[in-house]
Motif scaffolding. Sequence first.
Motif, short mmCIF file in Angstrom:
data_model
loop_
_atom_site.label_atom_id
_atom_site.label_comp_id
_atom_site.label_asym_id
_atom_site.label_seq_id
_atom_site.Cartn_x
_atom_site.Cartn_y
_atom_site.Cartn_z
N THR A 88 -62.59 10.27 59.10
CA THR A 88 -63.65 9.28 59.00
C THR A 88 -63.25 8.06 59.83
O THR A 88 -62.10 7.64 59.79
CB THR A 88 -63.85 8.84 57.53
N TYR A 89 -64.21 7.51 60.56
CA TYR A 89 -63.92 6.38 61.45
C TYR A 89 -64.68 5.13 61.02
O TYR A 89 -65.77 5.21 60.46
CB TYR A 89 -64.29 6.73 62.89
N LEU A 90 -64.08 3.99 61.30
CA LEU A 90 -64.70 2.70 61.03
C LEU A 90 -64.77 1.91 62.33
O LEU A 90 -63.79 1.87 63.08
CB LEU A 90 -63.88 1.92 60.00
N GLY A 91 -65.92 1.31 62.59
CA GLY A 91 -66.06 0.46 63.77
C GLY A 91 -65.38 -0.88 63.52
O GLY A 91 -65.81 -1.65 62.66
N VAL A 92 -64.30 -1.14 64.27
CA VAL A 92 -63.51 -2.36 64.09
C VAL A 92 -63.73 -3.27 65.30
O VAL A 92 -63.48 -2.88 66.43
CB VAL A 92 -62.01 -2.03 63.92
N PRO A 93 -64.18 -4.51 65.06
CA PRO A 93 -64.40 -5.44 66.18
C PRO A 93 -63.09 -6.08 66.63
O PRO A 93 -62.09 -6.05 65.90
CB PRO A 93 -65.33 -6.49 65.57
N PRO A 94 -63.09 -6.67 67.83
CA PRO A 94 -61.91 -7.43 68.26
C PRO A 94 -61.64 -8.57 67.27
O PRO A 94 -62.57 -9.08 66.64
CB PRO A 94 -62.31 -7.99 69.63
N THR A 95 -60.40 -8.97 67.13
CA THR A 95 -60.06 -10.03 66.17
C THR A 95 -60.76 -11.35 66.50
O THR A 95 -60.95 -12.18 65.62
CB THR A 95 -58.54 -10.26 66.13
N SER A 96 -61.15 -11.52 67.75
CA SER A 96 -61.79 -12.78 68.15
C SER A 96 -63.27 -12.84 67.75
O SER A 96 -63.87 -13.91 67.76
CB SER A 96 -61.69 -12.95 69.67
N ARG A 97 -63.86 -11.72 67.39
CA ARG A 97 -65.29 -11.71 67.06
C ARG A 97 -65.48 -12.03 65.58
O ARG A 97 -65.40 -11.17 64.72
CB ARG A 97 -65.91 -10.35 67.39
N THR A 98 -65.72 -13.30 65.30
CA THR A 98 -65.85 -13.76 63.91
C THR A 98 -67.27 -14.21 63.56
O THR A 98 -67.48 -14.79 62.51
CB THR A 98 -64.86 -14.91 63.63
N GLU A 99 -68.21 -13.96 64.45
CA GLU A 99 -69.61 -14.30 64.18
C GLU A 99 -70.51 -13.21 64.73
O GLU A 99 -70.17 -12.55 65.71
CB GLU A 99 -69.98 -15.64 64.83
N GLY A 100 -71.68 -13.03 64.08
CA GLY A 100 -72.68 -12.08 64.57
C GLY A 100 -73.45 -12.69 65.72
O GLY A 100 -73.07 -13.75 66.22
N PRO A 101 -74.46 -12.05 66.23
CA PRO A 101 -75.00 -10.81 65.68
C PRO A 101 -74.08 -9.63 66.01
O PRO A 101 -73.20 -9.72 66.85
CB PRO A 101 -76.35 -10.68 66.40
N GLY A 102 -74.31 -8.53 65.33
CA GLY A 102 -73.49 -7.35 65.54
C GLY A 102 -72.28 -7.34 64.64
O GLY A 102 -72.06 -8.24 63.82
N THR A 103 -71.49 -6.30 64.76
CA THR A 103 -70.31 -6.12 63.92
C THR A 103 -69.28 -7.20 64.21
O THR A 103 -68.94 -7.44 65.37
CB THR A 103 -69.71 -4.72 64.16
N HIS A 104 -68.80 -7.85 63.14
CA HIS A 104 -67.85 -8.95 63.30
C HIS A 104 -66.99 -9.08 62.04
O HIS A 104 -67.26 -8.43 61.03
CB HIS A 104 -68.59 -10.28 63.58
N TRP A 105 -65.97 -9.91 62.14
CA TRP A 105 -65.11 -10.18 60.99
C TRP A 105 -65.77 -11.24 60.12
O TRP A 105 -65.84 -12.40 60.50
CB TRP A 105 -63.73 -10.65 61.44
N ARG A 106 -66.25 -10.85 58.95
CA ARG A 106 -66.84 -11.81 58.01
C ARG A 106 -65.73 -12.66 57.40
O ARG A 106 -65.87 -13.87 57.24
CB ARG A 106 -67.60 -11.03 56.93
N VAL A 107 -64.62 -12.01 57.02
CA VAL A 107 -63.40 -12.71 56.63
C VAL A 107 -62.35 -12.28 57.64
O VAL A 107 -61.91 -11.13 57.64
CB VAL A 107 -62.94 -12.34 55.19
N PRO A 108 -61.96 -13.17 58.56
CA PRO A 108 -61.06 -12.78 59.66
C PRO A 108 -59.73 -12.22 59.18
O PRO A 108 -59.19 -12.65 58.15
CB PRO A 108 -60.87 -14.08 60.43
#
Length: 200
Positions: A88-108
């Motif tokens: 099973t895979y999870l889409g992980v954003p770059p650590t720098s992406r902390t805002e949307g739109p799109g997949t981002h770190w809600r809690v960095p």
Amino acid sequence: MKSNDACRLPWMPPPAVDVEALPAGKWWDSVRAAPLVGERALELLGDDTGAVIQDKYGTLYWFIEVGSAESWRLRQVRVLTELTDERTYLGVPPTSRTEGPGTHWRVPLSADHYLTDAFKLWEALAEADRAELGPVPQGRRTCYRCELPTDEPVIVDVQHGGSGAGRTIYACPRHTGTYQRDAVAEAAARRRALDQGRTR
């Protein structure tokens, strides 16, 4: 040169410019919660939450220790892990992406926010499940909309009959938000119940 967080964390996402599909069950398992339940759980966890990813649909994903949530059964919650016959895979954003739109770190992701304690997460999700979706019916029920049996029934309506107990309407998690109560029928049922009470 590595940052302090990179030195202290056992895992960091590989450098990337976009969301990357990474396998669950290798460094961590992930817990996916639908927006309604996930938002309430995040609020309940407060500072006890670890890193959280939010996708473009508002779904939230926590990281937990591998194998720590094997027996969970909560509505609108899924555990992503490595299975015997598939990955099973999870889409992980770059650590720098902390805002949307799109997949981002809600809690960095950081040294203070990495894995969430599985027991605390389960408690928060279970409380959120009860608060947002109501009591958990026992057994499988048929969804009013898709007419398929579901192991995660949500009570969306209780129709009161004038002379009996009435009936309960169930939905699968996907169709919970699409049910519309019939205000005229509800008012008529209440009126009948009141009239019966007066004539007894």
